[in-house]
Write a protein that holds these residues in place. Structure first.
Motif: not given
Lengths: 869, 519
Positions: A99, A149, A152, A111-112
Motif C-alpha cells: 500500500l 488506504t 482499501t 488493496s483489492q
C-alpha cells in the motif's frame, strides 16, 4: 523458481510462450501452494519488479481467494483458512506493505487482495490488527499511502458484512473517510478515494445515522462533495446520495431541500454521468415510497416499519418540470436497442416512477407540456411529448386517464403512420402499448377499444410491423398488450375478424431479413404466442392450422449444417422461439376438447422434432424444448410412455446440467409432468431419475434454487409409483430430514433468505405429502412410521417460527392431514402430543384463504379419525 | 484488471423496453405454475377420493379432473374394499384379526362418505354376509366395532339398504349386552337406532327380537355418549304406533330415575335425546305419563325450558310438557297451580318461544299455552296478566294459518270459565272485551273463512261469544262491521252438520229478519 519472468511470459503476445508460462504457474500452484502464494505476494510488494508482473501476481492472488461460483468460492475460502499461519502472516505483511508503494497499480491491486483476505478472515475473528494498521496509515504524510488506504477501507467494507466490524472501528473508519472527503483535503486522489470508500462504508453507518450530529456532518460532507470541481468526485458523491436515499430514507427529511437544489442543478448543468446519478436519486426515492405505500395499501394497513414522508408529492411542482426538461435532451442518432441509457431515458423512467408514486396528481403537471410540444416541427419536441404521455400511464387512475387516452388514441395512430421521424414513431408505438397494457382489459369500467376504433388500431399496428425494426418491435409489443386485454373475454373477441390477418402478419415479421435487429423476431413470436394463448372457441381452429407451419419452421432449422458460430447462435435462438411457440400451442390445443383430438394427430411428429432438437445440440438441452415436452406429456397422458425410451437420455442430460441450472430446474419440472402423465408406467425410469435427483441434491455446484423443485419432484414420483417408492425411502427420507433441519437453522435475516426458506420448506412438504399419499392403503405404510416423529417436529417448528407464507401453510396443514390419514392410529398419539398441531389446525381453520381452510377441514377429519381409532 | 475500478454504476431498467424479455419470462413462469397447479389438484383429488370426506360441494364441482376420475376410482375402490374383506374373512393364519380389522376400516371409511352410492356398491358386492361373519360371537372388540360401524353407515341409507341389515340384527342386539365394551354396544345401538327409525315393521321386528331391554339398560349408567346414543335409539324404537313398547319401557327398573337424572344434567345434547324419549312415552302411553307425572318430571322440564335457548333442545321439552298437560288434568290443576312459581315460569318461557324466530316454536308454545288456558279461572287470569296476551294478539293478526289456529284456541279458552256442568261455559267478560278492543275479532272471522273445519269452529265459537257477551248488544255491529255476517252465511250451506247448524243458529238468533229494523 524465478516467478517474474514466468509472470511476464504469461502476458506474452506469443501464444506458445504464454501457454508454457501458464502451465508452469499452474504446476507451481499445484505442487506448492504456500510457496506459490508467498512468491506472488513477494512479487507484488517488491518495487524493483516490473509493473506488469506485479499486477498479474496480484490478480492471481485475488483469484486464489474468491470465485463467482458459490461452491468454488467455498473451496477457496477453506483452502486459505487451512494454510499455515506463518505463511499467511507473511503474505498479509507483503500486502500491507504494498500500500505504500509508489506504483499506483501495485497499490490498487494490493488493496483489492487485502479486502478479499479480510472477507475471509474477519468473520473468523482473524487478522484483528488489520483495521488498526490501516487506520494508522491514514495519518501518514505521503498522499499516495492515504489514497491507497482509503481505497482499501472501501473495498474491505464491500467484502465484509457490517456485523463483523466493531462499532468502535466503524467510527474510526468513518472518521477517516469523512476527513478524506472534506473540501479541505488538498489531494483530489485522496478525496476521490474517500468518496468512493464512503459509498461502501454507508452500510456500516447505521448507528452514526441515528446520531443527529454525526448524520448532519456526514450529509454535509457528501453534499459538499457533489459540488467538487472534479467530475469523478461529483459522480461518486451523488452515488453516495442515491445509496443514502434507499438505506436511510427515514432520516433524510431535513436535507431534502438542499438535495433538491443540488440535484436540480446537476440535472440542468452538469455532465451526463453526474446528471444521471442526480436523476437516479429521485428514482430511488420513488422506489422507497412505492414500497411503503404498497405496504400501506396491503392487508395490514400501516404495517410498514418506515413511515412515508411523501417527498415526491411535496417536490412534485418542481420535480416534474425538471424531469420533463430532460426528455428534450435526446441523442441525435440514438441507438434504439434495449439498454440505451441517457438523460432522456433516465428522465422518462423517473417520470414513470413519479407517476406510480403520486398517481393522479402528476397528470395536470404533465399535460400542458404534452399539449405544447406534441405538434411541434422539431421531432425532439414531439418525441418528448409522446414519451411523457407514455411514461405516466401507470399510476394515475383510469378515471383520470381514460378521457385523455380517448382523445390521444387517434392522434397516436395517425402519428404512427405519418410521422417522418423514426424516433417519434418508436415512442408512439411504445405509448400505444402502454395504453393497452394499463388501460385496456376486462377490469376497466370504460373500454377504450370499441367496435368503431378496433379495425383502425389493428390496421395501423399491422402496417407498422413493416416499418423499421425498432418501430415494428414496438408495434408487436402494442399488439401483445392489445391481445392480452381480451384474454378473458367470454363472447366473441373483437379480434376474431382479424385473427387470420394478425397471425399472417406476425409470421411475415418473423421472416423479415432484419428481424434479428431490435429483438424484432422475439417480439413477433412472443406476440404470436399471446395471440394463441388468448384465442377463443371461434379462433382456435386457426391455431390448429398453425401447427404444421411452426413445425415446418422448426424442421428447416434442423436441416442447416456447417454454420459459423454466429449463425449457429442465431439458429439456437430461433429454435428456442419455435419450441416456445409450440409449447404455447400444445398447452392451448391440448387442453380443449374441441381441438385435442385433431391436435393429437401431430403428437408423434412434434415429439420427433423435439428429439431432433436435442440431438442437434449435443451438449446442452434446450430449455424451451424441455418445457414444450412437459406440456406434451400432459396432453398425451399415458401415451407418452412410447416416447420415453428415446427421450430418457435427454431427460438425464437435463438433470445433469449443473451449469445452466435453469435447464436443470425445467427438466425437474418435466419429470413431474411425466409422473402425472404416466403414473405407474414411469416406474421403469425411476431408478435412473432418482439417482440423478439425489446426485443433484448432494452437489454443491448446483444452484440452490433447483433444490426445492427437486424435493417436490420426489413427491410427484412417490405419488405416481406408490409403494414402489419403498426402495428410495432410505435415500430420500434422510435428505428431506436434513434439508428440513437446515431450513430450521437459517437465520431469517434478509427477505431473499426468508423467501428461499419458504420455497425449500414447501418443496420438502410437497415431498412428504406425495410420499404419504403414495403409500396410503399399502401394507408398507409402517415403513413411514419411524419418520413420522421428525415430520411432526418439523411442522411444529415451522408453525412456531411464525414466518411461513400462505403457500407453506397450505402445504403444511395438508401434510399433517396426510400423515394422520395414512398412518392412522400410529400417528394419533404423536399428533396429540405435538406442541402445536392443535393450534396450527385451528389457525388454518379460521384462515381467510379458502384453500387453506379447505385443507384444514380435511386435515381435521383425518386427525379426528386417527385419534379416535 | 487492476487499473481503474469504479464502483458499479446504478443502471436501472429503462421504462421503454422491448416486449420480448418480459414476455418470455412470463410465459415460462406460466408453464411452471401450470405444473404446480396440477400437482396441487392431484393432492386434492387423492385426498378427496381416498378419504371420503365431502369437503364442500363447490370444491367437488370446480375441479374437472375430479369429476372425470372420481366415480370410477371410487366405485372400484368400494368393490375392492369388499373384496379385501372377503379375503381377510377367509384368511386363517396369524394376524387374521388384524387383517380383518384393516379391511373393515377401509370399507367403513368409504361407507362414511356421502354424495356417492358407496353403500349400493358395497351391498351388491356382498358386504352384509361378510359383516355378519365379523360380528360372530367371541370376535375381538375392534373387529365387532368396525363391522357395526359399517352396518351403521349402511343402515343410514335408503329403506331398501336398511332392510339389507335384517340378517345381522340378532347379532347386533346380542352385542348390546353388558359383556361388550361400551364402544361396541354404543356402535351396535347406533346401527339398531338407524334400523328402528326406518319403519313400523322394523321397529316391531326389533322389539320382538328383544332389543328394548338391553338398549334401555344402556341408559342407566352415567356415560354421556352411550346414554345419548341409547336414548336416541330408544326414541326410534318406541315411537309407535303400538304403545306397548313405551309402556314396557317405563316399567323397566331404573329407567324413570335415569330419565330424571339425565334431564338434570348440563349436557344439552344428552338432555335433548332423553327428552325425546319423554315425548314418545307421553304421547303413546298413559301409564308412562302418569308414572312420569308422579315422579315430578314437570318441574324438571319447566326448569330446563327456562334455561334453554337452543331450538333443538326446546322442541322436545315443549312437546313433552304439552303431552303431559293434555293427557292428564293433574298436571295443570295440581302441578301448575297458579300460585306456584313454576306456573309463572312456564308462562314466561312460553312467551319467549312465542317471540322466537322459529315458526315451529311459536306453534308448539301456543299449543302448550292453550292447555294451561284451559285450566281454572286463576290460570286464565295469570296468563292475561303476562306479556303472552299481547304476543298472542299479534300472532292472531299476522302469523301463518297453523299458528293462528293454535293461538285462537288459547284466546278462546281465556274468554270462558271452565264449564260448571250446566251447559254453556260462562263468559269471562273482561278478557273478552279487552281482546275485542284490541282488534282480535277480524282474526277469528278470518279463521271462519279458511277451509279448515277446526279453525272455522273456533272462529264461530268466538263470534258467538262476542255476539252474546259484548255489552250493550255492541257485538252485532262489531261482527257486521268486520265482515262477519258474510263469513257466517257462507257456512250455512257447509257440508259439515255441526258447522251448518251453528252458523244457522247464529244468523237466526242475531241477524234474523228483524235485524237492522231496530234502529
Amino acid at each position: 523458481m524465478e516467478v517474474t519472468q514466468v509472470l511476464l511470459n504469461a502476458q506474452s503476445v506469443d501464444g506458445s510462450v504464454r501457454k508454457h508460462a501458464e502451465e508452469s504457474l499452474k504446476r507451481f500452484q499445484d505442487e506448492n501452494l504456500a510457496g506459490f502464494l508467498l512468491s506472488l505476494s513477494g512479487e507484488l510488494s517488491s518495487d524493483e519488479k516490473p509493473v506488469d508482473s506485479r499486477r498479474l501476481a496480484g490478480l492471481i492472488l485475488k483469484n486464489a481467494l474468491d470465485a463467482k461460483e458459490q461452491h468454488r468460492k467455498f473451496e477457496l475460502v477453506q483452502r486459505w483458512l487451512s494454510l499455515d499461519v506463518g505463511v499467511k502472516t507473511q503474505i498479509k505483511h507483503c500486502l500491507l506493505q504494498t500500500l505504500s508503494s509508489h506504483v499506483h497499480e501495485a497499490r490498487s491491486t494490493a488493496s483489492q487482495v487485502i479486502a478479499k483476505v479480510a472477507g475471509i478472515e474477519l468473520p473468523q475473528k482473524q487478522w484483528p490488527e488489520l483495521i488498526s494498521s490501516l487506520l494508522a496509515n491514514i495519518h501518514q504524510v505521503p498522499v499516495h499511502v492515504k489514497q491507497a488506504t482509503l481505497e482499501t477501507l472501501g473495498y474491505m467494507c464491500e467484502e465484509v458484512s457490517p456485523d463483523v466490524v466493531e462499532q468502535e472501528h466503524v467510527n474510526k473508519i468513518l472518521t477517516a473517510v469523512v476527513q478524506g472527503m472534506n473540501s479541505s483535503e488538498g489531494s483530489t486522489d485522496v478525496r476521490l478515494a474517500a468518496t468512493r470508500a464512503m459509498y461502501n462504508t454507508l452500510s456500516f453507518a447505521q448507528a452514526n445515522f441515528s446520531n443527529d450530529m454525526e448524520r448532519d456532518y456526514i450529509m454535509k460532507v457528501v453534499c459538499e462533495a457533489t459540488l467538487s470541481s472534479e467530475l469523478k468526485i461529483r459522480q461518486a458523491a451523488f452515488e453516495c446520495l442515491v445509496s443514502i436515499s434507499s438505506s436511510y430514507y427515514e432520516k433524510i427529511a431535513p436535507y431534502m431541500q438542499d438535495i433538491f437544489n443540488i440535484t436540480a442543478k446537476a440535472v440542468k448543468e452538469d455532465e451526463e454521468p453526474v446528471a444521471l446519478q442526480a436523476i437516479e436519486f429521485w428514482s430511488s426515492i420513488c422506489d422507497e415510497e412505492i414500497d411503503i405505500l404498497e405496504d400501506y395499501a396491503g392487508d395490514f394497513a400501516g404495517d410498514s416499519e418506515i413511515p412515508c414522508f411523501y417527498f415526491i408529492k411535496k417536490a412534485l411542482p418542481a420535480l416534474v418540470p425538471m424531469l420533463l426538461e430532460t426528455l428534450l435532451k435526446q441523442e441525435e442518432d440514438q441507438d434504439q436497442d434495449e439498454g440505451v441509457w441517457n438523460l432522456a431515458m433516465a428522465g422518462g423512467t423517473c417520470l414513470g416512477l413519479v407517476a406510480r408514486t403520486v398517481g393522479d396528481d402528476i397528470v395536470p403537471l404533465v399535460m400542458p407540456f404534452i399539449e405544447e410540444n406534441i405538434s411541434k416541427p422539431d421531432w425532439r419536441q414531439r418525441e418528448a411529448a409522446t414519451y411523457a404521455f407514455g411514461s405516466i400511464l401507470e399510476g394515475p387512475s383510469p378515471d383520470k386517464l381514460t378521457p385523455l387516452v380517448n382523445v390521444a388514441l387517434n392522434f397516436m395512430l395517425t402519428a404512427l403512420t405519418t410521422d417522418p421521424n423514426n424516433h417519434v414513431k418508436d415512442t408512439t408505438a411504445w405509448t400505444l402499448g402502454r395504453i393497452f397494457e394499463f388501460l385496456h382489459g376486462s377490469s376497466m369500467e370504460t373500454p377504450i377499444i370499441t367496435q368503431a376504433n378496433c379495425q383502425q388500431i389493428i390496421t395501423v399496428l399491422l402496417q407498422s410491423m413493416k416499418d423499421a425494426p425498432n418501430v415494428a418491435e414496438k408495434a408487436c409489443g402494442a399488439l401483445y398488450f392489445l391481445t392480452q386485454g381480451f384474454e378473458d373475454i367470454d363472447q366473441t373477441s373483437p379480434l376474431t375478424p382479424y385473427f387470420q390477418e394478425i397471425v399472417q402478419s406476425l409470421l411475415l415479421v418473423t421472416h423479415r431479413e432484419d428481424a434479428g435487429e431490435s429483438r424484432l423476431r422475439t417480439a413477433a413470436y412472443e406476440t404470436l404466442n399471446e395471440v394463441v394463448r388468448c384465442s377463443t372457441d371461434e379462433t382456435v381452429p386457426m391455431v390448429l392450422q398453425l401447427v404444421p407451419v411452426i413445425m415446418m419452421e422448426l424442421h428447416k432449422t434442423l436441416e442447416e449444417h456447417n454454420l459459423s458460430s454466429d449463425e449457429r447462435r442465431k439458429q439456437n435462438e430461433l429454435q428456442g422461439l419455435l419450441c416456445g411457440c409450440l409449447q404455447v400451442i400444445i398447452q392451448k390445443l391440448g387442453s380443449l376438447e374441441q381441438t385435442k383430438y385433431a391436435f393429437m394427430q401431430y403428437a408423434d411428429q412434434i415429439m420427433n422434432l423435439f428429439l431432433r432438437v436435442f440431438a442437434f445440440r449435443s451438449a446442452t438441452v434446450h430449455e424451451e424444448a424441455m418445457l414444450a415436452i412437459g406440456s406434451l406429456a400432459y396432453s398425451t397422458g399415458q401415451d407418452f410412455a412410447k416416447y420415453m425410451p428415446e427421450f430418457y437420455k435427454y431427460l438425464e442430460m437435463g438433470l445433469q446440467n449443473f451449469e445452466e441450472y435453469q435447464v436443470c430446474a425445467v427438466t425437474v419440472g418435466v419429470v413431474g409432468d411425466i409422473c402425472r402423465a404416466l403414473e405407474e408406467k414411469v416406474l421403469p425410469w425411476c431408478d435412473g431419475i432418482m439417482t440423478q435427483l439425489l446426485k443433484d441434491l448432494s452437489s454443491n455446484q448446483l444452484h440452490r434454487s433447483v433444490k426445492p423443485p427437486i424435493f417436490s419432484c420426489f413427491g410427484d414420483i412417490a405419488l405416481a409409483i406408490g409403494e414402489n417408492f419403498e426402495k428410495y425411502l432410505m435415500y430420500a427420507m434422510p435428505m428431506l430430514q436434513s434439508a428440513a433441519e437446515l431450513s430450521a437453522h437459517t437465520s431469517s435475516a434478509d427477505d431473499e433468505m426468508i423467501e428461499y426458506t419458504n420455497l425449500l420448506r414447501n418443496g420438502i412438504l410437497e415431498a412428504y405429502s406425495g410420499i404419504f399419499q403414495g403409500f396410503k392403503n399399502s401394507p408398507k405404510t409402517q415403513l413411514l412410521i419411524p419418520h413420522a416423529p421428525h415430520i411432526v417436529q418439523f411442522l411444529d417448528l415451522i408453525y412456531m417460527e411464525k414466518d411461513m407464507d400462505d403457500m407453506v401453510m397450505k402445504t403444511a396443514i395438508g401434510v399433517l392431514g396426510d400423515l394422520a390419514d395414512t398412518l392412522g392410529s400410529n400417528a394419533g398419539s404423536l399428533i396429540q402430543q405435538s406442541l402445536s398441531s392443535k393450534d396450527f389446525l385451528n389457525e388454518c381453520l379460521s384462515s381467510d384463504d379458502h384453500v387453506i381452510k379447505e385443507s384444514a377441514e380435511w386435515a381435521k377429519l383425518a386427525i379426528g379419525r386417527a385419534i379416535s381409532i | 484488471m487492476a487499473g481503474e475500478t469504479t464502483p458499479p454504476s446504478h443502471r436501472r431498467h429503462p421504462i421503454k423496453h422491448t416486449v420480448g424479455n418480459a414476455a418470455v419470462q412470463r410465459r415460462r413462469q406460466h408453464a411452471v405454475s401450470v405444473a404446480k397447479e396440477r400437482r396441487e389438484a392431484m393432492f386434492r383429488t387423492k385426498r378427496l377420493c381416498m378419504e371420503g370426506i365431502s369437503i364442500s360441494s363447490d370444491a367437488a364441482t370446480d375441479n374437472e379432473m375430479m369429476v372425470d376420475e372420481e366415480p370410477m376410482v371410487l366405485e372400484s375402490q368400494t368393490s375392492k374394499a369388499v373384496e379385501e374383506l372377503k379375503l381377510a374373512v377367509s384368511f386363517k393364519g396369524k394376524d387374521a384379526v388384524e387383517k380383518k380389522v384393516h379391511a373393515l376400516r377401509e370399507l367403513r371409511r368409504l361407507l362414511s362418505r356421502s354424495g356417492f352410492p358407496f353403500v349400493e356398491i358395497a351391498l351388491k358386492s356382498g358386504a352384509v354376509p361378510l359383516l355378519a361373519q365379523c360380528l360372530s360371537f367371541g370376535s375381538e372388540d375392534e373387529q365387532v366395532l368396525e363391522a357395526a360401524w359399517c352396518l351403521t353407515n349402511i343402515a343410514a341409507g335408503t329403506p331398501e339398504q336398511t332392510k339389507a341389515l335384517l340378517p345381522t340384527l340378532p347379532l347386533l342386539i346380542a352385542h348390546l349386552g353388558e359383556k361388550s365394551s361400551l364402544s361396541v354396544s354404543e356402535q351396535c345401538a347406533w346401527a339398531l337406532g338407524n334400523v328402528a327409525g326406518e319403519s313400523d315393521e322394523l321397529r316391531e321386528l326389533l322389539i320382538s327380537q328383544g332389543a328394548l331391554i338391553p338398549i334401555a339398560k344402556m341408559m342407566l349408567p352415567d356415560n354421556g355418549s352411550t346414554v345419548r346414543t341409547a336414548a336416541w335409539a330408544l326414541s326410534n324404537l318406541i315411537k309407535g304406533p303400538d304403545p306397548d313398547a313405551a309402556t314396557e319401557l317405563i316399567k323397566i327398573d331404573g329407567v324413570v330415575d335415569a330419565i330424571l337424572r339425565h334431564l338434570k344434567k348440563p349436557d344439552i345434547e344428552l338432555a335433548t335425546e332423553v327428552s325425546w324419549v319423554v315425548v314418545y312415552l307421553s304421547t303413546l302411553s298413559d301409564v308412562a305419563t302418569s308414572v312420569l307425572m308422579k315422579a315430578d318430571i314437570v318441574q324438571i322440564l319447566v326448569d330446563r325450558l327456562a334455561a334453554s335457548n337452543n331450538l333443538q333442545s326446546i322442541i322436545p321439552l315443549l312437546r313433552s310438557l304439552g303431552n303431559l298437560m293434555s293427557s292428564d288434568a293433574y298436571t295443570t290443576n295440581v302441578v301448575l297451580d297458579p300460585g306456584h312459581e313454576i306456573t309463572e315460569s312456564i308462562i314466561r318461557s312460553l312467551s319467549k318461544c312465542l317471540k322466537s324466530e322459529h315458526r315451529f316454536l311459536k306453534k308448539e308454545a301456543a299449543w302448550v299455552l292453550s292447555n294451561i288456558a284451559a285450566g281454572s279461572v286463576a290460570h286464565k287470569q295469570l296468563i292475561c296478566k303476562s306479556e303472552a296476551v299481547s304476543l298472542l294478539l299479534q300472532l292472531l293478526a299476522g302469523a301463518p294459518f297453523d299458528i293462528k289456529r293454535e293461538v285462537a284456541y288459547v284466546l278462546g279458552n281465556l274468554c270462558v270459565a271452565p264449564a260448571d256442568g250446566l251447559g254453556r261455559p260462562s263468559l269471562l267478560l273482561d278478557h273478552l272485551v279487552s281482546f275485542v278492543r284490541n282488534g282480535c275479532l277480524c282474526g277469528f272471522i278470518d279463521l271462519v273463512r279458511q277451509g279448515d273445519l277446526e279453525a272455522a269452529r273456533i272462529g264461530l265459537h268466538f263470534i258467538e261469544l262476542v255476539l252474546r257477551g259484548m255489552p250493550n248488544g255492541e257485538g252485532r255491529k262489531l261482527v257486521e262491521k268486520a265482515g262477519g255476517i258474510d263469513a257466517i252465511e257462507r257456512l250455512q250451506f257447509h257440508e259439515n252438520d255441526d258447522l251448518r247448524m251453528m252458523a244457522g243458529l247464529l244468523v237466526d238468533s242475531y241477524f234474523g229478519e228483524t235485524y237492522g229494523l231496530d234502529e
